[in-house]
Scaffold this active site. Structure first.
Site, PDB file in Angstrom:
ATOM      1  N   HIS A 359       0.877  -1.168   0.000  1.00 50.21           N
ATOM      2  CA  HIS A 359       0.000   0.000   0.000  1.00 50.21           C
ATOM      3  C   HIS A 359       0.921   1.225   0.000  1.00 50.21           C
ATOM      4  O   HIS A 359       2.118   1.102   0.223  1.00 50.21           O
ATOM      5  CB  HIS A 359      -0.902  -0.024   1.231  1.00 50.21           C
ATOM      6  CG  HIS A 359      -1.877  -1.156   1.211  1.00 50.21           C
ATOM      7  ND1 HIS A 359      -3.231  -0.974   1.134  1.00 50.21           N
ATOM      8  CD2 HIS A 359      -1.671  -2.490   1.240  1.00 50.21           C
ATOM      9  CE1 HIS A 359      -3.837  -2.164   1.123  1.00 50.21           C
ATOM     10  NE2 HIS A 359      -2.910  -3.104   1.191  1.00 50.21           N
ATOM     11  N   CYS A 390      -7.617  -1.686   3.091  1.00 53.33           N
ATOM     12  CA  CYS A 390      -7.845  -2.748   4.069  1.00 53.33           C
ATOM     13  C   CYS A 390      -8.664  -2.178   5.213  1.00 53.33           C
ATOM     14  O   CYS A 390      -8.234  -1.219   5.865  1.00 53.33           O
ATOM     15  CB  CYS A 390      -6.520  -3.302   4.581  1.00 53.33           C
ATOM     16  SG  CYS A 390      -6.795  -4.570   5.824  1.00 53.33           S
ATOM     17  N   ASN A 399      -4.482   0.180  -2.406  1.00 51.26           N
ATOM     18  CA  ASN A 399      -3.292  -0.552  -2.829  1.00 51.26           C
ATOM     19  C   ASN A 399      -2.407   0.363  -3.679  1.00 51.26           C
ATOM     20  O   ASN A 399      -2.879   1.335  -4.266  1.00 51.26           O
ATOM     21  CB  ASN A 399      -3.704  -1.770  -3.656  1.00 51.26           C
ATOM     22  CG  ASN A 399      -4.489  -2.741  -2.800  1.00 51.26           C
ATOM     23  OD1 ASN A 399      -3.930  -3.413  -1.959  1.00 51.26           O
ATOM     24  ND2 ASN A 399      -5.799  -2.783  -3.003  1.00 51.26           N
TER      25      ASN A 399
HETATM   26  C1  LIG Z   1     -11.136 -15.075   9.231  1.00 55.33           C
HETATM   27  C2  LIG Z   1     -12.510 -14.697   9.768  1.00 55.33           C
HETATM   28  C3  LIG Z   1     -13.602 -15.417   9.024  1.00 55.33           C
HETATM   29  C4  LIG Z   1     -12.557 -15.083  11.222  1.00 55.33           C
HETATM   30  O1  LIG Z   1     -13.705 -14.519  11.843  1.00 55.33           O
HETATM   31  P1  LIG Z   1     -14.408 -15.242  13.081  1.00 55.33           P
HETATM   32  O2  LIG Z   1     -15.480 -14.323  13.527  1.00 55.33           O
HETATM   33  O3  LIG Z   1     -13.374 -15.648  14.082  1.00 55.33           O
HETATM   34  O4  LIG Z   1     -14.969 -16.549  12.371  1.00 55.33           O
HETATM   35  P2  LIG Z   1     -15.922 -17.674  12.900  1.00 55.33           P
HETATM   36  O5  LIG Z   1     -15.384 -18.945  12.399  1.00 55.33           O
HETATM   37  O6  LIG Z   1     -16.167 -17.513  14.388  1.00 55.33           O
HETATM   38  O7  LIG Z   1     -17.299 -17.369  12.119  1.00 55.33           O
HETATM   39  C5  LIG Z   1     -18.055 -16.202  12.364  1.00 55.33           C
HETATM   40  C6  LIG Z   1     -19.173 -16.162  11.331  1.00 55.33           C
HETATM   41  O8  LIG Z   1     -18.639 -15.905  10.042  1.00 55.33           O
HETATM   42  C7  LIG Z   1     -18.925 -17.030   9.168  1.00 55.33           C
HETATM   43  N1  LIG Z   1     -17.739 -17.281   8.392  1.00 55.33           N
HETATM   44  C8  LIG Z   1     -16.510 -17.622   8.846  1.00 55.33           C
HETATM   45  N2  LIG Z   1     -15.654 -17.731   7.842  1.00 55.33           N
HETATM   46  C9  LIG Z   1     -16.357 -17.470   6.721  1.00 55.33           C
HETATM   47  C10 LIG Z   1     -15.988 -17.426   5.340  1.00 55.33           C
HETATM   48  N3  LIG Z   1     -14.751 -17.682   4.933  1.00 55.33           N
HETATM   49  N4  LIG Z   1     -16.947 -17.108   4.450  1.00 55.33           N
HETATM   50  C11 LIG Z   1     -18.212 -16.849   4.834  1.00 55.33           C
HETATM   51  N5  LIG Z   1     -18.600 -16.865   6.137  1.00 55.33           N
HETATM   52  C12 LIG Z   1     -17.668 -17.180   7.061  1.00 55.33           C
HETATM   53  C13 LIG Z   1     -19.263 -18.180  10.096  1.00 55.33           C
HETATM   54  O9  LIG Z   1     -20.087 -19.100   9.446  1.00 55.33           O
HETATM   55  C14 LIG Z   1     -19.932 -17.474  11.224  1.00 55.33           C
HETATM   56  O10 LIG Z   1     -21.258 -17.139  10.821  1.00 55.33           O
HETATM   57  P3  LIG Z   1     -22.500 -17.341  11.849  1.00 55.33           P
HETATM   58  O11 LIG Z   1     -22.453 -18.769  12.273  1.00 55.33           O
HETATM   59  O12 LIG Z   1     -22.237 -16.397  12.999  1.00 55.33           O
HETATM   60  O13 LIG Z   1     -23.693 -16.965  11.024  1.00 55.33           O
HETATM   61  C15 LIG Z   1     -12.719 -13.166   9.642  1.00 55.33           C
HETATM   62  O14 LIG Z   1     -11.812 -12.523  10.485  1.00 55.33           O
HETATM   63  C16 LIG Z   1     -12.547 -12.661   8.235  1.00 55.33           C
HETATM   64  O15 LIG Z   1     -13.344 -12.934   7.369  1.00 55.33           O
HETATM   65  N6  LIG Z   1     -11.505 -11.849   7.985  1.00 55.33           N
HETATM   66  C17 LIG Z   1     -11.201 -11.335   6.648  1.00 55.33           C
HETATM   67  C18 LIG Z   1     -10.555 -10.012   6.775  1.00 55.33           C
HETATM   68  C19 LIG Z   1     -10.302  -9.420   5.411  1.00 55.33           C
HETATM   69  O16 LIG Z   1     -10.887  -9.790   4.415  1.00 55.33           O
HETATM   70  N7  LIG Z   1      -9.399  -8.418   5.399  1.00 55.33           N
HETATM   71  C20 LIG Z   1      -9.079  -7.671   4.216  1.00 55.33           C
HETATM   72  C21 LIG Z   1      -8.337  -8.483   3.180  1.00 55.33           C
HETATM   73  S1  LIG Z   1      -6.832  -9.173   3.744  1.00 55.33           S
HETATM   74  C22 LIG Z   1      -5.733  -7.989   3.334  1.00 55.33           C
HETATM   75  O17 LIG Z   1      -6.053  -6.915   3.009  1.00 55.33           O
HETATM   76  C23 LIG Z   1      -4.365  -8.419   3.373  1.00 55.33           C
HETATM   77  C24 LIG Z   1      -3.768  -8.643   1.986  1.00 55.33           C
HETATM   78  C25 LIG Z   1      -3.990 -10.025   1.508  1.00 55.33           C
HETATM   79  O18 LIG Z   1      -4.398  -7.790   1.061  1.00 55.33           O
HETATM   80  C26 LIG Z   1      -2.281  -8.346   2.048  1.00 55.33           C
HETATM   81  C27 LIG Z   1      -1.916  -7.062   2.728  1.00 55.33           C
HETATM   82  O19 LIG Z   1      -2.515  -6.018   2.472  1.00 55.33           O
HETATM   83  O20 LIG Z   1      -0.992  -7.114   3.504  1.00 55.33           O
END
Ligand SMILES: CC(C)(COP(=O)([O-])OP(=O)([O-])OC[C@H]1O[C@@H](n2cnc3c(N)ncnc32)[C@H](O)[C@@H]1OP(=O)([O-])[O-])[C@@H](O)C(=O)NCCC(=O)NCCSC(=O)C[C@@](C)(O)CC(=O)[O-]
Length: 463
Positions: A359, A390, A399
């Site tokens: 970024h 993010c 980005n």
């Molecule tokens: C990792 C979790 C899921 C943990 O989140 P959590 O709350 O610990 O997950 P959980 O397992 O306790 O589940 C909570 C709820 O989410 C659902 N759930 C759980 N997982 C999923 C899934 N995959 N798809 C759809 N639904 C999902 C799950 O079913 C549940 O639903 P409920 O039973 O309450 O109805 C959450 O923290 C998350 O989604 N984080 C993503 C964050 C993100 O996208 N950040 C931005 C992009 S990453 C980034 O920018 C970095 C990168 C790659 O670009 C490189 C850089 O910039 O350095």
């Protein structure tokens, strides 16, 4: 041979990635040796073996090297002789005997009637040990011939001096350091020849980015919609978008559930797969890891090792990201030390590529990309118009913009396979579609130039 010729081979001998269409085959004996070494020695990141002329000649003598020069002391007590030639190495018996001889501390082997082999914790050290051993075999052959003609033997360095010299010059860090000039030369030679894989982030301009020449497009994320509602339509985007066989489409996956959803979509999808690569992510700081994925770094590594193994088994490619390697928005302390230890075996062995993803929050995005490319990274992420960002990095900009990265790389002489003017027009178009200012300063400058040229050519045609 260039990077594009290299193949990534899985533990069962399956080709996972790389190679040209006509280059999808490999040397089975090389696989047998390397696979056995990587299985037996988890500390070894790279092994080098070739039938080089001096190593091969020396190996026919059926004896080990001696410490006859200062340079040779890097090998003191760390080279074994495998004095049994069991034919071309195709089976586990012969490769097993070779790794047994290598043991758990040697960095090199003389393979009788065969050649030499070295290994190291980094590619640089393994290559440097190979070059040094090959040269030492040459030195030994010449010194013995010269001494022999006078009825003498070359003088061997005493154990105490050899051991002292080895302590000062034979470490992994020393091997890595010695290799730097060699590596810099190889990089300088290769940058003219090879391209950089240009990837871009989720900005929704997939078809148009294909037109600009991007080789990989990150199309969406299978993350929790409770955490990132903006990505909840990823499955619909994948179902409806067109694909181009020349472009790899990738999706971000944080856990098993994300992979299940993606695999489920692929199973039901008719026609060519809309995406065949997943991107996994962890972080270098505990605070960012918690904020972004609600778990500790160790928990995320354990989770990702499992997810990546499942994805590879399903025939997908896997790339890995370590967020906040330079600066963390939640921790003031610089986290570089923990970054060095992060790609632990569980994570490192399961991903098929690491990419630079920057970024421009502090205005250093382009410098960071160029520094990583100079160090050998060949996959770079960027987003036209500097879109994206993010949600878990407060104050972060989007980005790094594709336009300034292309401008910087092209100025440095790298080939990206992308058209800068085309990318700038896409950045302008998508910014207008989103009702946003075009965040790429390079893009704005190029659009201004293109507009001026257009006007000039209109005026010319009126005359
Ligand atoms: C990792 C979790 C899921 C943990 O989140 P959590 O709350 O610990 O997950 P959980 O397992 O306790 O589940 C909570 C709820 O989410 C659902 N759930 C759980 N997982 C999923 C899934 N995959 N798809 C759809 N639904 C999902 C799950 O079913 C549940 O639903 P409920 O039973 O309450 O109805 C959450 O923290 C998350 O989604 N984080 C993503 C964050 C993100 O996208 N950040 C931005 C992009 S990453 C980034 O920018 C970095 C990168 C790659 O670009 C490189 C850089 O910039 O350095």
């Amino acid at each position: 041979m260039t990077v594009k010729d290299l193949l990534l081979i899985g533990p069962e001998g399956q080709i996972l990635e790389g190679g040209t269409p006509e280059g999808q085959y490999y040397n089975a004996a090389a696989f047998a040796i390397h696979h056995a070494i990587h299985t037996a020695r988890p500390d070894v990141d790279a092994a080098c073996h070739s039938h080089s002329i001096y190593g091969k000649t020396f190996s026919t003598l059926g004896r080990n090297i001696e410490m006859t020069t200062q340079d040779s002391c890097v090998f003191y007590n760390q080279v074994a002789l495998y004095d049994n030639f069991g034919g071309v190495v195709l089976g586990e018996d012969e490769s097993g005997r070779i790794t047994e001889k290598l043991g758990d501390k040697n960095k090199a082997l003389i393979l009788q009637n065969h050649g030499i082999l070295t290994c190291g914790e980094t590619i640089e050290s393994a290559v440097m040990w190979f070059v040094m051993l090959e040269r030492h075999c040459q030195v030994m052959l010449m010194a013995e011939a010269a001494a022999g003609s006078r009825g003498q033997r070359p003088i061997v360095i005493d154990d105490a001096e050899a051991s002292f010299t080895h302590e000062k010059t034979g470490s992994e860090q020393a091997g890595h350091f010695f290799a730097k000039p060699l590596y810099a030369q190889a990089l300088a030679e290769s940058k003219e020849r090879e391209g950089i894989d240009f990837d871009r982030d989720q900005s929704g301009a997939d078809q148009t980015s294909t037109k600009a020449g991007a080789q990989c497009i990150e199309t969406g994320s299978f993350v929790s919609p409770k955490w990132v509602p903006q990505m909840k339509d990823t499955a619909d985007v994948l179902k409806t978008m067109g694909t181009d066989p020349a472009v790899s489409h990738c999706v971000l996956v944080p856990n098993d559930k994300g992979l299940d959803l993606f695999l489920n979509l692929l199973e039901k999808h008719e026609g060519p797969k809309p995406a065949s690569e997943i991107a996994l992510f962890t972080a270098a700081s505990e605070s960012f890891c918690k904020a972004n994925t609600n778990c500790t770094i160790q928990e995320s590594l354990d989770r990702l090792a499992k997810v990546s193994r499942r994805a590879l088994d399903a025939g997908l490619r896997v790339r890995g990201y370590i967020s906040v390697v330079a600066v963390c928005p939640y921790e003031e302390r610089f986290v570089q030390r923990s970054v060095a230890t992060l790609p632990s075996n569980s994570y490192r062995w399961a991903v098929t590529r690491f990419a630079a993803h920057c970024h421009d929050t502090m205005g250093t995005g382009l410098s960071n990309v160029l520094a990583m490319v100079r160090e050998g990274v060949r996959s770079v992420d960027a987003a036209v118009g500097g879109l994206g960002g993010c949600p878990y990095s407060p104050g972060a900009t989007g980005n790094i913009d594709t336009e300034s990265v292309l401008y910087g790389l092209h100025k440095e002489g790298y080939q990206t396979g992308m058209d800068l003017d085309e990318a700038a027009q896409i950045g302008q178009w998508i910014s207008e579609q989103l009702g946003k200012r075009n965040n790429s300063s390079a893009g704005r400058a190029i659009i201004a130039r293109l507009n001026r040229q257009r006007k000039e050519s209109e005026q010319q045609s009126k005359l």
